[in-house]
Design a protein around this motif. Structure first.
Motif, PDB file in Angstrom:
ATOM      1  N   GLY A  20       0.822  -1.208   0.000  1.00  0.00           N
ATOM      2  CA  GLY A  20       0.000   0.000   0.000  1.00  0.00           C
ATOM      3  C   GLY A  20       0.852   1.252   0.000  1.00  0.00           C
ATOM      4  N   PHE A  21       1.869   1.284   0.867  1.00  0.00           N
ATOM      5  CA  PHE A  21       2.750   2.447   0.938  1.00  0.00           C
ATOM      6  C   PHE A  21       3.503   2.641  -0.367  1.00  0.00           C
ATOM      7  CE2 PHE A  21       6.610   4.742   2.057  1.00  0.00           C
ATOM      8  CZ  PHE A  21       6.119   5.758   2.867  1.00  0.00           C
ATOM      9  N   ALA A  22       4.051   1.545  -0.903  1.00  0.00           N
ATOM     10  CA  ALA A  22       4.796   1.626  -2.163  1.00  0.00           C
ATOM     11  C   ALA A  22       3.898   2.087  -3.305  1.00  0.00           C
ATOM     12  CB  ALA A  22       5.415   0.272  -2.493  1.00  0.00           C
ATOM     13  N   ALA A  23       2.662   1.591  -3.337  1.00  0.00           N
ATOM     14  CA  ALA A  23       1.724   1.992  -4.386  1.00  0.00           C
ATOM     15  C   ALA A  23       1.432   3.486  -4.313  1.00  0.00           C
ATOM     16  CB  ALA A  23       0.423   1.199  -4.273  1.00  0.00           C
ATOM     17  N   GLY A  24       1.225   4.004  -3.099  1.00  0.00           N
ATOM     18  CA  GLY A  24       0.973   5.434  -2.933  1.00  0.00           C
ATOM     19  C   GLY A  24       2.136   6.277  -3.401  1.00  0.00           C
ATOM     20  N   VAL A  25       3.367   5.843  -3.041  1.00  0.00           N
ATOM     21  CA  VAL A  25       4.569   6.561  -3.457  1.00  0.00           C
ATOM     22  C   VAL A  25       4.694   6.561  -4.972  1.00  0.00           C
ATOM     23  CG1 VAL A  25       7.102   6.445  -3.484  1.00  0.00           C
ATOM     24  CG2 VAL A  25       5.865   6.188  -1.328  1.00  0.00           C
ATOM     25  N   MET A  26       4.463   5.407  -5.594  1.00  0.00           N
ATOM     26  CA  MET A  26       4.637   5.295  -7.038  1.00  0.00           C
ATOM     27  C   MET A  26       3.598   6.088  -7.812  1.00  0.00           C
ATOM     28  SD  MET A  26       5.789   1.285  -7.165  1.00  0.00           S
ATOM     29  CE  MET A  26       6.019   1.155  -8.937  1.00  0.00           C
ATOM     30  N   VAL A  27       2.350   6.136  -7.319  1.00  0.00           N
ATOM     31  CA  VAL A  27       1.311   6.926  -7.993  1.00  0.00           C
ATOM     32  C   VAL A  27       1.644   8.416  -7.896  1.00  0.00           C
ATOM     33  CG1 VAL A  27      -1.103   7.648  -7.923  1.00  0.00           C
ATOM     34  CG2 VAL A  27      -0.527   5.221  -7.756  1.00  0.00           C
ATOM     35  N   ALA A 217      -5.396   0.910   2.400  1.00  0.00           N
ATOM     36  CA  ALA A 217      -5.810   2.237   1.949  1.00  0.00           C
ATOM     37  C   ALA A 217      -5.138   3.333   2.761  1.00  0.00           C
ATOM     38  CB  ALA A 217      -7.326   2.366   2.046  1.00  0.00           C
ATOM     39  N   VAL A 218      -5.012   3.097   4.066  1.00  0.00           N
ATOM     40  CA  VAL A 218      -4.366   4.082   4.939  1.00  0.00           C
ATOM     41  C   VAL A 218      -2.905   4.273   4.539  1.00  0.00           C
ATOM     42  CG1 VAL A 218      -3.565   4.519   7.295  1.00  0.00           C
ATOM     43  CG2 VAL A 218      -5.903   3.731   6.899  1.00  0.00           C
ATOM     44  N   MET A 222      -0.837   7.351   2.938  1.00  0.00           N
ATOM     45  CA  MET A 222       0.353   7.857   3.608  1.00  0.00           C
ATOM     46  C   MET A 222       1.516   7.977   2.611  1.00  0.00           C
ATOM     47  SD  MET A 222       2.288   6.269   6.964  1.00  0.00           S
ATOM     48  CE  MET A 222       0.725   6.235   7.847  1.00  0.00           C
ATOM     49  N   GLY A 223       1.732   6.912   1.825  1.00  0.00           N
ATOM     50  CA  GLY A 223       2.796   6.937   0.824  1.00  0.00           C
ATOM     51  C   GLY A 223       2.571   8.028  -0.199  1.00  0.00           C
ATOM     52  N   PHE A 224       1.319   8.182  -0.651  1.00  0.00           N
ATOM     53  CA  PHE A 224       0.978   9.190  -1.650  1.00  0.00           C
ATOM     54  C   PHE A 224       1.258  10.591  -1.121  1.00  0.00           C
ATOM     55  CE2 PHE A 224      -1.805  12.142  -3.822  1.00  0.00           C
ATOM     56  CZ  PHE A 224      -1.764  11.733  -5.145  1.00  0.00           C
ATOM     57  N   SER A 225       0.774  10.878   0.081  1.00  0.00           N
ATOM     58  CA  SER A 225       0.911  12.235   0.626  1.00  0.00           C
ATOM     59  C   SER A 225       2.363  12.580   0.951  1.00  0.00           C
ATOM     60  CB  SER A 225       0.034  12.390   1.887  1.00  0.00           C
ATOM     61  OG  SER A 225       0.369  11.429   2.870  1.00  0.00           O
ATOM     62  N   ILE A 226       3.134  11.591   1.469  1.00  0.00           N
ATOM     63  CA  ILE A 226       4.544  11.838   1.766  1.00  0.00           C
ATOM     64  C   ILE A 226       5.327  12.124   0.490  1.00  0.00           C
ATOM     65  CG2 ILE A 226       6.688  10.745   2.573  1.00  0.00           C
ATOM     66  CD1 ILE A 226       5.031   9.355   4.733  1.00  0.00           C
ATOM     67  N   MET A 227       5.084  11.316  -0.546  1.00  0.00           N
ATOM     68  CA  MET A 227       5.792  11.509  -1.825  1.00  0.00           C
ATOM     69  C   MET A 227       5.401  12.858  -2.440  1.00  0.00           C
ATOM     70  SD  MET A 227       7.927  10.299  -4.016  1.00  0.00           S
ATOM     71  CE  MET A 227       8.448  11.107  -5.517  1.00  0.00           C
ATOM     72  N   MET A 228       4.134  13.198  -2.382  1.00  0.00           N
ATOM     73  CA  MET A 228       3.674  14.477  -2.911  1.00  0.00           C
ATOM     74  C   MET A 228       4.362  15.641  -2.187  1.00  0.00           C
ATOM     75  SD  MET A 228      -0.182  16.090  -2.820  1.00  0.00           S
ATOM     76  CE  MET A 228      -0.181  16.013  -1.022  1.00  0.00           C
ATOM     77  N   ALA A 229       4.392  15.559  -0.864  1.00  0.00           N
ATOM     78  CA  ALA A 229       4.994  16.637  -0.056  1.00  0.00           C
ATOM     79  C   ALA A 229       6.493  16.757  -0.355  1.00  0.00           C
ATOM     80  CB  ALA A 229       4.764  16.364   1.431  1.00  0.00           C
TER      81      ALA A 229
END
Length: 235
Positions: A20-27, A217-218, A222-229
């Protein structure tokens, strides 16, 4: 490396967290580190500045689709004999890892070329996200081999070999950065398309199932928002 510290296999919740975290970072990386910079670099095309991104993105999707048809991503549960299983697992995971290594190489090439909207920090964060995703991916290779009676050292070796193509692919891409610079907007989005395909086909199914507690999902968020920031703040 996890193979040395685990008796059987990664727990479902651990897999959900990692994937989940890796997916968020990659997106997030696909959007802020690859697609948006590609559009910015093509702004001389005016209202058609999206064209290189559109073409490159679909090239990445089709590239991974073809790879997936040639070597379906393994689940590590085959009943084939050890030698056959090992060969197919290592080959399939290695082939699937190639676009990820190229993605890192492409974004570093853009950094070296001084392209607008691309930062070394963003490239580094993307590499971290892909590295996190490689933990469960390596386990797919090493755990069935160890369960078949092979030593932890040999199981680890097969898992490591499946991922070695990533740094090799990244280095080769960087070495040819001078040649690929004119096509960078297309290549950035090709990498983005490849990563989005990996997220949808390989990571999301491992993150969410009928018994999902929302943990995946959480950690995706988390991964998405951290990578975005990181990409915006350090870019």
């Amino acid at each position: 490396m996890l193979r040395f510290f685990m008796k059987k296999e990664l727990g479902k919740n651990v897999r959900r967290i990692l994937n989940g975290f890796a997916a968020g970072v990659m997106v997030a990386a696909g959007i802020w580190s690859l697609i948006l910079p590609a559009i910015d670099q093509s702004e001389v095309m005016g209202r058609f500045s999206f064209v290189p991104a559109f073409i490159g993105f679909w090239a990445g999707i089709l590239f991974l689709l073809i790879i997936n048809k040639i070597t379906p991503y393994p689940d590590g549960k085959s009943s084939e004999n050890l030698k056959s299983k090992t060969s197919k697992l290592v080959f399939a995971v290695t082939l699937h890892n190639l676009p990820e290594g190229m993605a890192i190489g492409v974004i570093y090439s853009a950094c070296l070329a001084g392209k607008e909207g691309v930062s070394t920090a963003g490239a580094f964060a993307l590499a971290i996200g892909i590295a996190i995703q490689n933990f469960p991916e390596g386990a797919i290779v090493s755990m069935p081999i160890h369960s078949s009676g092979q030593s932890k050292a040999k199981s680890f070796l097969y898992g490591a070999l499946s991922g070695i193509v990533e740094p090799i692919g990244a280095v080769i891409t960087i070495l040819f950065s001078g040649l690929i610079t004119p096509a960078l907007p297309y290549l950035l989005c090709l990498a983005a398309g490849a990563m989005i395909y990996v997220v949808i086909e390989e990571l999301i199914p491992e993150t969410v199932d009928e018994n999902s507690s929302g943990l995946g999902a959480v950690f995706f968020s988390m991964g998405f928002s951290i990578m975005m920031a990181l990409d915006v703040a350090l870019g």
